[in-house]
Write a protein that holds these residues in place. Structure first.
Motif, PDB file in Angstrom:
ATOM      1  N   PRO A 129      50.383 -18.497  27.278  1.00 32.99           N
ATOM      2  CA  PRO A 129      49.232 -17.897  27.951  1.00 32.99           C
ATOM      3  C   PRO A 129      47.929 -18.057  27.201  1.00 32.99           C
ATOM      4  CG  PRO A 129      50.529 -16.198  26.886  1.00 32.99           C
ATOM      5  CD  PRO A 129      51.309 -17.473  26.760  1.00 32.99           C
ATOM      6  N   ARG A 130      47.991 -18.427  25.923  1.00 36.38           N
ATOM      7  CA  ARG A 130      46.816 -18.739  25.116  1.00 36.38           C
ATOM      8  C   ARG A 130      47.286 -19.483  23.880  1.00 36.38           C
ATOM      9  NH1 ARG A 130      47.912 -15.629  20.883  1.00 36.38           N
ATOM     10  NH2 ARG A 130      48.307 -13.399  21.061  1.00 36.38           N
ATOM     11  N   LEU A 131      46.331 -19.995  23.109  1.00 38.71           N
ATOM     12  CA  LEU A 131      46.692 -20.635  21.845  1.00 38.71           C
ATOM     13  C   LEU A 131      47.308 -19.603  20.895  1.00 38.71           C
ATOM     14  CD1 LEU A 131      44.310 -19.686  19.663  1.00 38.71           C
ATOM     15  CD2 LEU A 131      42.996 -21.400  20.893  1.00 38.71           C
ATOM     16  N   PRO A 132      48.185 -20.037  20.005  1.00 43.12           N
ATOM     17  CA  PRO A 132      48.898 -19.083  19.137  1.00 43.12           C
ATOM     18  C   PRO A 132      48.009 -18.492  18.052  1.00 43.12           C
ATOM     19  CG  PRO A 132      49.572 -21.337  18.652  1.00 43.12           C
ATOM     20  CD  PRO A 132      48.707 -21.413  19.861  1.00 43.12           C
ATOM     21  N   PHE A 133      48.282 -17.220  17.726  1.00 38.03           N
ATOM     22  CA  PHE A 133      47.649 -16.521  16.608  1.00 38.03           C
ATOM     23  C   PHE A 133      48.614 -16.526  15.425  1.00 38.03           C
ATOM     24  CE2 PHE A 133      44.915 -13.290  19.246  1.00 38.03           C
ATOM     25  CZ  PHE A 133      44.190 -14.347  19.780  1.00 38.03           C
ATOM     26  N   ALA A 134      48.110 -16.893  14.247  1.00 40.93           N
ATOM     27  CA  ALA A 134      48.847 -16.734  12.993  1.00 40.93           C
ATOM     28  C   ALA A 134      48.105 -15.658  12.212  1.00 40.93           C
ATOM     29  CB  ALA A 134      48.896 -18.045  12.217  1.00 40.93           C
ATOM     30  N   VAL A 135      48.664 -14.454  12.189  1.00 47.21           N
ATOM     31  CA  VAL A 135      47.956 -13.286  11.657  1.00 47.21           C
ATOM     32  C   VAL A 135      48.273 -13.110  10.173  1.00 47.21           C
ATOM     33  CG1 VAL A 135      47.583 -10.803  11.875  1.00 47.21           C
ATOM     34  CG2 VAL A 135      48.027 -12.181  13.921  1.00 47.21           C
ATOM     35  N   ALA A 136      47.219 -13.153   9.352  1.00 48.98           N
ATOM     36  CA  ALA A 136      47.363 -12.944   7.916  1.00 48.98           C
ATOM     37  C   ALA A 136      47.312 -11.451   7.636  1.00 48.98           C
ATOM     38  CB  ALA A 136      46.256 -13.663   7.165  1.00 48.98           C
ATOM     39  N   ALA A 137      48.359 -10.926   7.012  1.00 50.82           N
ATOM     40  CA  ALA A 137      48.423  -9.476   6.795  1.00 50.82           C
ATOM     41  C   ALA A 137      49.494  -9.149   5.775  1.00 50.82           C
ATOM     42  CB  ALA A 137      48.748  -8.765   8.107  1.00 50.82           C
ATOM     43  N   THR A 138      49.213  -8.077   4.996  1.00 47.58           N
ATOM     44  CA  THR A 138      50.225  -7.515   4.100  1.00 47.58           C
ATOM     45  C   THR A 138      50.291  -6.001   4.215  1.00 47.58           C
ATOM     46  OG1 THR A 138      48.626  -7.459   2.271  1.00 47.58           O
ATOM     47  CG2 THR A 138      50.058  -9.390   2.420  1.00 47.58           C
ATOM     48  N   GLY A 139      49.220  -5.364   4.709  1.00 43.53           N
ATOM     49  CA  GLY A 139      49.204  -3.920   4.867  1.00 43.53           C
ATOM     50  C   GLY A 139      49.764  -3.495   6.208  1.00 43.53           C
ATOM     51  N   PRO A 140      50.025  -2.213   6.386  1.00 45.19           N
ATOM     52  CA  PRO A 140      50.679  -1.730   7.602  1.00 45.19           C
ATOM     53  C   PRO A 140      49.878  -1.987   8.878  1.00 45.19           C
ATOM     54  CG  PRO A 140      49.931   0.103   6.229  1.00 45.19           C
ATOM     55  CD  PRO A 140      49.817  -1.130   5.400  1.00 45.19           C
ATOM     56  N   ARG A 141      48.558  -1.842   8.829  1.00 43.34           N
ATOM     57  CA  ARG A 141      47.774  -2.040  10.047  1.00 43.34           C
ATOM     58  C   ARG A 141      47.733  -3.516  10.452  1.00 43.34           C
ATOM     59  NH1 ARG A 141      42.186   1.088   9.525  1.00 43.34           N
ATOM     60  NH2 ARG A 141      42.176   0.686  11.768  1.00 43.34           N
ATOM     61  N   GLY A 142      47.590  -4.391   9.475  1.00 45.28           N
ATOM     62  CA  GLY A 142      47.597  -5.813   9.786  1.00 45.28           C
ATOM     63  C   GLY A 142      48.949  -6.298  10.264  1.00 45.28           C
ATOM     64  N   LEU A 143      50.023  -5.803   9.648  1.00 44.29           N
ATOM     65  CA  LEU A 143      51.363  -6.194  10.078  1.00 44.29           C
ATOM     66  C   LEU A 143      51.650  -5.708  11.492  1.00 44.29           C
ATOM     67  CD1 LEU A 143      53.291  -5.548   6.762  1.00 44.29           C
ATOM     68  CD2 LEU A 143      52.863  -7.771   7.832  1.00 44.29           C
ATOM     69  N   LYS A 144      51.096  -4.557  11.840  1.00 41.38           N
ATOM     70  CA  LYS A 144      51.240  -4.059  13.208  1.00 41.38           C
ATOM     71  C   LYS A 144      50.579  -5.013  14.193  1.00 41.38           C
ATOM     72  CE  LYS A 144      50.227   0.083  15.994  1.00 41.38           C
ATOM     73  NZ  LYS A 144      49.636   1.461  15.943  1.00 41.38           N
ATOM     74  N   LEU A 145      49.400  -5.544  13.838  1.00 46.41           N
ATOM     75  CA  LEU A 145      48.724  -6.515  14.697  1.00 46.41           C
ATOM     76  C   LEU A 145      49.530  -7.808  14.798  1.00 46.41           C
ATOM     77  CD1 LEU A 145      45.040  -6.046  13.527  1.00 46.41           C
ATOM     78  CD2 LEU A 145      45.966  -5.428  15.767  1.00 46.41           C
ATOM     79  N   ALA A 146      50.101  -8.244  13.667  1.00 43.55           N
ATOM     80  CA  ALA A 146      50.934  -9.452  13.693  1.00 43.55           C
ATOM     81  C   ALA A 146      52.121  -9.267  14.622  1.00 43.55           C
ATOM     82  CB  ALA A 146      51.403  -9.793  12.284  1.00 43.55           C
ATOM     83  N   ALA A 147      52.739  -8.092  14.552  1.00 40.11           N
ATOM     84  CA  ALA A 147      53.912  -7.823  15.385  1.00 40.11           C
ATOM     85  C   ALA A 147      53.559  -7.782  16.865  1.00 40.11           C
ATOM     86  CB  ALA A 147      54.544  -6.503  14.957  1.00 40.11           C
ATOM     87  N   ARG A 148      52.402  -7.278  17.183  1.00 45.28           N
ATOM     88  CA  ARG A 148      52.021  -7.121  18.588  1.00 45.28           C
ATOM     89  C   ARG A 148      51.363  -8.354  19.192  1.00 45.28           C
ATOM     90  NH1 ARG A 148      49.818  -0.894  19.450  1.00 45.28           N
ATOM     91  NH2 ARG A 148      51.798   0.138  18.917  1.00 45.28           N
ATOM     92  N   HIS A 149      50.600  -9.081  18.391  1.00 46.68           N
ATOM     93  CA  HIS A 149      49.788 -10.165  18.956  1.00 46.68           C
ATOM     94  C   HIS A 149      50.067 -11.530  18.350  1.00 46.68           C
ATOM     95  CE1 HIS A 149      47.194  -7.282  21.087  1.00 46.68           C
ATOM     96  NE2 HIS A 149      47.275  -6.545  19.995  1.00 46.68           N
ATOM     97  N   GLY A 150      50.811 -11.594  17.262  1.00 47.87           N
ATOM     98  CA  GLY A 150      50.986 -12.851  16.565  1.00 47.87           C
ATOM     99  C   GLY A 150      52.136 -13.694  17.067  1.00 47.87           C
TER     100      GLY A 150
END
Length: 304
Positions: A171-192
């Motif tokens: 549905p769109r180009l892929p996101f590769a989410v850089a994260a190590t903290g809880p809020r960033g990892l949450k974004l990776a899990a939901r949108h990455g």
């Protein structure tokens, strides 16, 4: 588990003075993806020298390559707005024939954080960067998947922003989410579609390779928990390690055997993609170019 090998080509050379040749050679060597940093400038020794924009560089690279994927590693809200970035990404995805991956992170301090700031304004704190990132990523997701978006948030707004026809990749180009903290990892899990790490920065100067592996294992476990909390299987995400920032940062490019050993240990942790910097003499990314090319063409076969 199969492992992919990619590279990151820093945008410090004029296109007709080695820039174009590097991207073409990366494809010839068989790299899965060639990324570039998305900064306005970067640290010494690049800080006061040539440095070119990521989106124009990737656009030019798309025109001289055919198969290799291309991407940023990483883009951040430090100087980007989701509405204008979405338009550029849709255009870039179209020009490349659907070969773009967006590496995206919360950003950091330095020139990127201050170049657009009023005089005297302090850079955003880590919490402020995380707050913006938490709003930036979901809005960008919408902008790349919906024809028209209206949004009024705390930091960003979109007033009937149109992005027709959308991405070639659906549905769109892929996101590769850089994260190590809880809020960033949450974004990776939901949108990455992928997760990116450089390791634990606290270990950069004085840590050991063994400590780095354990820190990466802990990050991987936290990613798994974030995915479980989001109702998602962590196996759906690619796991990308950008090398050059772990305690043994120089060793992987010392020889093919050294790289195979490094890559094998990190594949066992669950990484699916290893990214190495294109060699740059007299910098932290210096390496023998012949060894680098041998790694690109021989190492994965030795991993089995």
């Amino acid at each position: 588990m199969s492992l992919r090998l990619s590279t990151v080509i820093l945008p410090y050379r004029r296109w007709h003075e080695g820039g174009r040749a590097a991207w073409q050679r990366a494809e010839e060597l068989g790299f899965h993806t060639a990324y570039t940093y998305d900064h306005l400038s970067w640290r010494v020794p690049f800080r006061d020298g040539p440095w070119f924009g990521a989106v124009p560089t990737l656009t030019a690279a798309a025109g001289v390559t055919e198969r290799m994927r291309l991407g940023t590693l990483v883009t951040s809200p430090n100087f980007r707005h989701p509405v204008t970035l979405a338009k550029e990404l849709i255009s870039l995805d179209d020009i490349s024939g659907g070969r773009i991956t967006l590496g995206i992170g919360a950003g950091g301090t330095g020139f990127d954080a201050s170049a657009l700031a009023p005089s005297g304004r302090e850079p955003w704190t880590p919490r402020e960067r995380a707050d913006r990132f938490a709003e930036f990523v979901p809005l960008l997701d919408r902008l790349l998947t919906e024809d028209t978006v209206t949004y009024d948030g705390t930091f960003y707004a979109a007033g009937g922003a149109q992005n027709i026809p959308g991405c070639i990749q659906r549905p769109r180009l892929p996101f590769a989410v850089a994260a190590t903290g809880p809020r960033g990892l949450k974004l990776a899990a939901r949108h990455g579609q992928a997760w990116v790490t450089t390791g634990d920065p606290k270990l950069y100067a004085t840590g050991t390779p063994e400590q780095s592996v354990e820190a990466l294992r802990a990050q991987m476990d936290k990613l798994g928990k974030a995915c479980a909390d989001a109702g998602r299987d962590a196996a759906e995400l690619d796991k990308i390690l950008l090398t050059g920032f772990t305690p043994d940062r120089a060793r992987p490019l010392e020889s093919v055997a050294a790289f195979v050993d490094f890559a094998g240990r990190h594949r066992e942790l669950g990484f699916t993609e290893i990214v190495v910097h294109w060699p740059i003499p007299e910098t932290d990314f210096a390496a023998d170019h012949g060894v680098f090319e041998a790694i690109a063409t021989e190492a994965l076969a030795q991993l089995g």
